[in-house]
Design an enzyme around this catalytic site. Structure first.
Site, PDB file in Angstrom:
ATOM      1  N   HIS A  85       0.825  -1.217   0.000  1.00 41.98           N
ATOM      2  CA  HIS A  85       0.000   0.000   0.000  1.00 41.98           C
ATOM      3  C   HIS A  85       0.852   1.257   0.000  1.00 41.98           C
ATOM      4  CE1 HIS A  85      -3.306  -2.663   0.767  1.00 41.98           C
ATOM      5  NE2 HIS A  85      -2.759  -3.078   1.886  1.00 41.98           N
ATOM      6  N   HIS A 113       5.630   6.935   6.172  1.00 40.88           N
ATOM      7  CA  HIS A 113       5.317   6.358   4.855  1.00 40.88           C
ATOM      8  C   HIS A 113       4.924   7.469   3.895  1.00 40.88           C
ATOM      9  CE1 HIS A 113       1.396   6.461   6.954  1.00 40.88           C
ATOM     10  NE2 HIS A 113       0.984   6.870   5.778  1.00 40.88           N
ATOM     11  N   HIS A 115       2.622   8.896   0.315  1.00 43.47           N
ATOM     12  CA  HIS A 115       1.509   8.763  -0.627  1.00 43.47           C
ATOM     13  C   HIS A 115       1.875   9.531  -1.886  1.00 43.47           C
ATOM     14  CE1 HIS A 115      -1.324   7.185   2.431  1.00 43.47           C
ATOM     15  NE2 HIS A 115      -0.581   7.917   3.252  1.00 43.47           N
ATOM     16  N   HIS A 132       3.920  11.022   5.480  1.00 45.01           N
ATOM     17  CA  HIS A 132       3.218  10.967   6.768  1.00 45.01           C
ATOM     18  C   HIS A 132       4.154  10.457   7.857  1.00 45.01           C
ATOM     19  CE1 HIS A 132      -1.052  10.819   4.845  1.00 45.01           C
ATOM     20  NE2 HIS A 132      -0.562  12.043   4.935  1.00 45.01           N
ATOM     21  N   THR A 216      -5.985   7.334   6.998  1.00 44.65           N
ATOM     22  CA  THR A 216      -6.506   7.373   5.623  1.00 44.65           C
ATOM     23  C   THR A 216      -6.491   5.991   4.976  1.00 44.65           C
ATOM     24  OG1 THR A 216      -4.339   7.902   4.687  1.00 44.65           O
ATOM     25  CG2 THR A 216      -5.740   9.766   5.320  1.00 44.65           C
ATOM     26  N   THR A 217      -6.220   4.964   5.781  1.00 41.48           N
ATOM     27  CA  THR A 217      -6.282   3.571   5.324  1.00 41.48           C
ATOM     28  C   THR A 217      -7.131   2.807   6.336  1.00 41.48           C
ATOM     29  OG1 THR A 217      -4.261   3.089   6.560  1.00 41.48           O
ATOM     30  CG2 THR A 217      -4.005   3.626   4.225  1.00 41.48           C
TER      31      THR A 217
HETATM   32 ZN   LIG Z   1      -0.608   7.928   5.254  1.00 40.22          ZN
END
Ligand SMILES: [Zn+2]
Length: 304
Positions: A85, A113, A115, A132, A216-217
């Site tokens: 992801h 991580h 995005h 993030h 957001t996941t």
């Molecule tokens: Zn994130």
């Protein structure tokens, strides 16, 4: 007893389902592909993230400065993983602690991580990359516990803007990306070859949006105090394209991993500005020289 057993099975099979099945539309191949429903709080929550952050309509805030401990320490044993992801970094040599601002507790960095493209937009503008930095409230022993409380998690969001200037810190991460890109190496951590300090990923922290939102996941837990910095860092599109090559299935590349914008639902979004921004005419020269300095060092400052 039967009820408890059933609940446990329901909970965990749902969690496994999420771990294996949730994903993003491939917008590079089909711009009209809808964002899938992820279920649970992701669909029913009223304090979901990301949202569009806009200067107009934000509430003015003034807090003590945010305090960062050990963010400048070079990490020698940082691990990187392709979790299907995102690309995630963890394994910090030193405890990195965030406090101050509007926070009532100490928070430690759990993982970082990215995005691609950005999840948050500012004034309706999307950025090519969002990093993030995920922090856990130290009063909770782990992330699972922290996700149950509205003061459980703080995420610092850093947006990157398109530039011709390669970003050195992102470059350090990309250098080790080859080892985790392929589907075969998914969920197998590798050492980040270059030593990296977390504050290399963070521009000025004096001006930011803050609001109460969610992961957001999945599970989309509404446990997150968001701090999205208004200053952005440069990155080249070639650098961002490197992330787009990671595989989440055999032969399938993760072209984008941002969640669609969520309803604000009348939540308070607070804009904390740099002291210079509220200094009036007397401080104008200082503000101009500050902006020039930021331009010279390659940063981009929002003119609010
Ligand atoms: Zn994130």
């Amino acid at each position: 007893m039967h009820f408890i057993t059933f609940s446990l099975i329901a909970c965990c099979s749902l969690a496994l389902g999420w771990a294996n099945e949730w994903g993003y539309p491939d917008l590079d191949n089909n711009q009209d592909e809808p964002f899938p429903k992820w279920g649970g709080l992701c669909d029913s929550g009223k304090k979901q993230s990301p949202i569009n952050l806009h200067v107009k309509g934000s509430l003015k805030g003034e807090f003590d400065p945010l305090k960062f401990a050990n963010y400048d320490e070079h990490q020698k044993n940082l691990k990187m993983v392709n979790n299907g992801h995102s690309i995630q970094l963890s394994g910090f040599d030193h405890e990195l602690t965030l406090s101050g601002g509007a926070l009532l507790h100490d928070y430690v960095v759990e993982q970082i991580h990215m995005h691609w493209w950005s999840e948050h937009t500012i004034n309706d503008i999307r950025y090519p990359l969002e990093v993030h930095i995920v922090h856990r409230n130290t009063i909770y022993p782990n992330m699972t516990m922290a996700a149950n409380f509205k003061d459980g998690i703080v995420v610092i969001g850093v947006l990157y803007h398109v530039s011709n200037t390669r970003n050195e810190a992102i470059g350090s991460i990309i250098k080790s990306l080859g080892a985790v890109k392929a589907y075969d190496s998914m969920n197998k951590p590798t050492l980040v070859a270059d030593s990296l300090a977390v504050d290399d990923l963070v521009p000025s922290v004096e001006s930011y949006f803050t609001y109460a939102g969610s992961l957001t996941t999945p599970t989309c837990a509404e446990a997150v105090t968001w701090i999205v910095l208004t200053e952005t860092f440069p990155v080249t599109l070639d650098q961002v394209n490197e992330f787009k090559e990671i595989e989440y299935e055999e032969g399938k590349q993760l072209h984008n991993n941002y969640r669609e914008l969520q309803s604000e639902n009348n939540r308070a979004v607070v804009l904390v500005e740099m002291p210079e921004d509220r200094s009036g005419a007397a401080g104008l020269t200082a503000s101009v020289s500050l902006i020039l300095t930021l331009v010279l060092v390659g940063g981009q400052k929002f003119l609010l």
